[in-house]
Write an enzyme that holds these catalytic residues in place. Sequence first.
Site, PDB file in Angstrom:
ATOM      1  N   LYS A   1     -39.967  41.780  46.138  1.00  0.00           N
ATOM      2  CA  LYS A   1     -39.352  41.516  44.559  1.00  0.00           C
ATOM      3  C   LYS A   1     -39.349  40.011  44.936  1.00  0.00           C
ATOM      4  O   LYS A   1     -39.461  39.307  43.860  1.00  0.00           O
ATOM      5  CB  LYS A   1     -37.716  42.152  44.873  1.00  0.00           C
TER       6      LYS A   1
ATOM      7  N   HIS B   1     -29.007  29.692  47.197  1.00  0.00           N
ATOM      8  CA  HIS B   1     -29.199  30.375  45.772  1.00  0.00           C
ATOM      9  C   HIS B   1     -28.038  30.242  44.956  1.00  0.00           C
ATOM     10  O   HIS B   1     -28.089  29.768  43.739  1.00  0.00           O
ATOM     11  CB  HIS B   1     -29.382  31.764  46.126  1.00  0.00           C
TER      12      HIS B   1
HETATM   13  C1  HMG Z   1     -32.725  26.509  46.909  1.00  0.00           C
HETATM   14  C2  HMG Z   1     -33.337  25.733  47.894  1.00  0.00           C
HETATM   15  C3  HMG Z   1     -34.657  25.131  47.493  1.00  0.00           C
HETATM   16  C4  HMG Z   1     -32.517  24.322  48.175  1.00  0.00           C
HETATM   17  O1  HMG Z   1     -32.690  23.936  49.333  1.00  0.00           O
HETATM   18  P1  HMG Z   1     -32.177  22.479  50.020  1.00  0.00           P
HETATM   19  O2  HMG Z   1     -32.241  22.288  51.298  1.00  0.00           O
HETATM   20  O3  HMG Z   1     -30.929  22.171  49.409  1.00  0.00           O
HETATM   21  O4  HMG Z   1     -33.181  21.474  48.916  1.00  0.00           O
HETATM   22  P2  HMG Z   1     -33.200  19.968  49.091  1.00  0.00           P
HETATM   23  O5  HMG Z   1     -32.112  19.455  48.067  1.00  0.00           O
HETATM   24  O6  HMG Z   1     -33.016  19.318  50.545  1.00  0.00           O
HETATM   25  O7  HMG Z   1     -34.493  19.580  48.243  1.00  0.00           O
HETATM   26  C5  HMG Z   1     -35.881  19.885  48.689  1.00  0.00           C
HETATM   27  C6  HMG Z   1     -36.859  20.165  47.681  1.00  0.00           C
HETATM   28  O8  HMG Z   1     -36.330  21.463  47.058  1.00  0.00           O
HETATM   29  C7  HMG Z   1     -36.663  21.525  45.475  1.00  0.00           C
HETATM   30  N1  HMG Z   1     -35.427  21.279  44.822  1.00  0.00           N
HETATM   31  C8  HMG Z   1     -34.226  21.708  45.656  1.00  0.00           C
HETATM   32  N2  HMG Z   1     -33.173  21.757  44.673  1.00  0.00           N
HETATM   33  C9  HMG Z   1     -33.808  21.614  43.505  1.00  0.00           C
HETATM   34  C10 HMG Z   1     -33.250  21.641  42.340  1.00  0.00           C
HETATM   35  N3  HMG Z   1     -31.745  21.960  41.844  1.00  0.00           N
HETATM   36  N4  HMG Z   1     -34.121  21.634  41.081  1.00  0.00           N
HETATM   37  C11 HMG Z   1     -35.314  21.353  41.443  1.00  0.00           C
HETATM   38  N5  HMG Z   1     -36.041  21.390  42.386  1.00  0.00           N
HETATM   39  C12 HMG Z   1     -35.049  21.582  43.590  1.00  0.00           C
HETATM   40  C13 HMG Z   1     -37.324  19.886  45.276  1.00  0.00           C
HETATM   41  O9  HMG Z   1     -39.020  20.110  45.284  1.00  0.00           O
HETATM   42  C14 HMG Z   1     -36.825  19.279  46.555  1.00  0.00           C
HETATM   43  O10 HMG Z   1     -37.577  18.178  46.923  1.00  0.00           O
HETATM   44  P3  HMG Z   1     -37.301  16.580  46.171  1.00  0.00           P
HETATM   45  O11 HMG Z   1     -37.489  16.928  44.760  1.00  0.00           O
HETATM   46  O12 HMG Z   1     -36.163  16.254  46.339  1.00  0.00           O
HETATM   47  O13 HMG Z   1     -38.333  15.829  46.815  1.00  0.00           O
HETATM   48  C15 HMG Z   1     -33.185  26.521  49.252  1.00  0.00           C
HETATM   49  O14 HMG Z   1     -32.155  26.992  49.472  1.00  0.00           O
HETATM   50  C16 HMG Z   1     -34.335  27.799  49.255  1.00  0.00           C
HETATM   51  O15 HMG Z   1     -35.443  27.747  49.067  1.00  0.00           O
HETATM   52  N6  HMG Z   1     -33.553  28.937  48.932  1.00  0.00           N
HETATM   53  C17 HMG Z   1     -34.041  30.236  48.830  1.00  0.00           C
HETATM   54  C18 HMG Z   1     -34.152  30.658  47.427  1.00  0.00           C
HETATM   55  C19 HMG Z   1     -34.596  31.989  46.911  1.00  0.00           C
HETATM   56  O16 HMG Z   1     -35.557  32.345  47.527  1.00  0.00           O
HETATM   57  N7  HMG Z   1     -34.557  32.147  45.777  1.00  0.00           N
HETATM   58  C20 HMG Z   1     -34.876  33.352  45.045  1.00  0.00           C
HETATM   59  C21 HMG Z   1     -33.746  34.258  44.702  1.00  0.00           C
HETATM   60  S1  HMG Z   1     -32.830  35.246  46.000  1.00  0.00           S
HETATM   61  C22 HMG Z   1     -33.952  36.793  45.669  1.00  0.00           C
HETATM   62  O17 HMG Z   1     -33.912  37.125  44.520  1.00  0.00           O
HETATM   63  C23 HMG Z   1     -35.007  37.225  46.640  1.00  0.00           C
HETATM   64  C24 HMG Z   1     -34.742  37.585  47.897  1.00  0.00           C
HETATM   65  C25 HMG Z   1     -34.062  36.381  48.764  1.00  0.00           C
HETATM   66  O18 HMG Z   1     -33.865  38.753  48.028  1.00  0.00           O
HETATM   67  C26 HMG Z   1     -36.070  38.020  48.754  1.00  0.00           C
HETATM   68  C27 HMG Z   1     -35.947  38.457  49.991  1.00  0.00           C
HETATM   69  O19 HMG Z   1     -34.909  39.052  50.529  1.00  0.00           O
HETATM   70  O20 HMG Z   1     -36.952  38.397  50.828  1.00  0.00           O
END
Ligand code: HMG
Length: 431
Positions: A273, A387
């Site tokens: 997913k 997230h």
């Molecule tokens: C959410 C992050 C990226 C935060 O991560 P962070 O460490 O807070 O990010 P950051 O603030 O240090 O920023 C790093 C880079 O992330 C991007 N970035 C960061 N924030 C933004 C924002 N607001 N808008 C646009 N871009 C953003 C952007 O590229 C940024 O670089 P920069 O622009 O600063 O040079 C990290 O915690 C992450 O990757 N988490 C995973 C999220 C994820 O997988 N989401 C999917 C939904 S959960 C699901 O449905 C699936 C799952 C998880 O169940 C699947 C599984 O179980 O395998």
Amino acid sequence: MADGTTVQINSRLENLRNLEPEARLDLLAKAVGLADTDQAALAGRDVLPMSLANGMIENVIGKFELPLGVASNFTINNKDYLIPMVVEEPSVVAAASYMAKIARGCGGFHTSSDQPVMRAQIQVAGLTDPSGARHRLLAAETELREMCNARDEVLVSLGGGCIGIEVHVFENTAVGPMAVLHILVDVRDAMGANAVNSMAETIAPRVAEIAGGHTRLRILSNLADRRLARAHVTLTPEAMTTKAMDGREVITGMIEAYALAQIDPYRAATHNKGIMNGIDPVVVATGNDWRAIEAGAHAWAARKGSYTSLTTWERGQDGTLTGTIEMPMALGLVGGATKTHPAAQAALRVLNVETAQELAEVTVAVGLAQNMAALRALATEGIQKGHMALHARNIAILAGATGSQIEAVAKAIAGEGHVSVQAAKRVLSEL
Ligand SMILES: CC(C)(COP(=O)([O-])OP(=O)([O-])OC[C@H]1O[C@@H](n2cnc3c(N)ncnc32)[C@H](O)[C@@H]1OP(=O)([O-])[O-])[C@@H](O)C(=O)NCCC(=O)NCCSC(=O)C[C@@](C)(O)CC(=O)[O-]
Ligand SMILES: NC(=O)C1=CN([C@@H]2O[C@H](COP(=O)(O)OP(=O)(O)OC[C@H]3O[C@@H](n4cnc5c(N)ncnc54)[C@H](OP(=O)(O)O)[C@@H]3O)[C@@H](O)[C@H]2O)C=CC1
């Protein structure tokens, strides 16, 4: 680009996240060289006139909007890409951009793919000698192939067409023995459903004649296993290091997490997913058939009898982490809604892809990046922190926040670590 011109893009759009949507679109348009009409289509300004919508499906009563974001930082085969993504879920676009940023420091993603070959099935039932039928059909391959190609001269003129057949025998089914003829068709830049379905219907009477028995189903298979796209990425421990954890530990955690997805369908479903979190938004943005992609993905994941991961994650001898993905990817640049929906056309121009094969490769690379993000988060701080911080904006809206209140409320509840509507309402009343 799809129109034949080549544009070099720098996908590292600095400060993109902090801009307002119009300024982001402006930056994107400059980076890609987008025409005003494409910008208007991406902004959703009169993008789908009711007359057009009414021609796309039946009983139309309106249109349903979703956010369109752009993932930055992607380098795939040493070429930069900006990725349009249509999705309702927070953190998906941010996660893809983040992983692409890490990956580009390690050489980016690398891809390959099969030729765009689809299969259609012609079911022959009412047989007493299915193996004999198989041999008779295989002996008639040239005739059947030529009949298919005579049905679609345009596709043949584009370099595609039927390239061969297979015959699968089922000795015991609920209705007796069966032979199933597969036609294998190179569909070039189309998803190909209509091309292969037409060919299957055209040759079915002749197939029945040759095989004996009668034909029933004449339809493509969404298990597009002759149309696989692949991507891989190799990451150093330094690139995987977080504020709290050494990169080697992060890699160990990701490999442990992956090991469960390999053997346990409960985990594999969630793991996949997460991969589709990256793939579906690109499929939707480009006007392609996401049900077809989903069906193909999960059938492929279950092909060995038990449902498993679409990716692999391994540690190299030098301590690096390599992720790979391989899966069916039946995407088109022509056909379906890709040509009729103006925003899909604009999205394809943003992607700057020349062929359906290139689009398939880019799409699986985004799926791999998304899987990398989820595993990295799960192996380190857990999924909720990153997230939920982004989901907090949805919660703020639910609590009644508008305009600048949304960001303020979201920041406050995420900072408290208590992302709920109740908390958001309290913060909103205090503002
Ligand atoms: C959410 C992050 C990226 C935060 O991560 P962070 O460490 O807070 O990010 P950051 O603030 O240090 O920023 C790093 C880079 O992330 C991007 N970035 C960061 N924030 C933004 C924002 N607001 N808008 C646009 N871009 C953003 C952007 O590229 C940024 O670089 P920069 O622009 O600063 O040079 C990290 O915690 C992450 O990757 N988490 C995973 C999220 C994820 O997988 N989401 C999917 C939904 S959960 C699901 O449905 C699936 C799952 C998880 O169940 C699947 C599984 O179980 O395998
Ligand atoms: N199980 C499934 O997944 C099914 C899906 N569908 C639907 O089918 C649609 C996709 O079918 P598809 O056949 O791709 O679409 P279309 O039939 O709409 O378009 C493909 C056609 O485009 C023409 N064409 C022009 N340039 C090219 C090129 N470079 N390469 C290949 N073809 C070209 C060819 O038509 P021509 O020879 O006429 O010029 C080709 O047959 C989607 O809407 C999907 O939802 C339908 C049935 C089942």
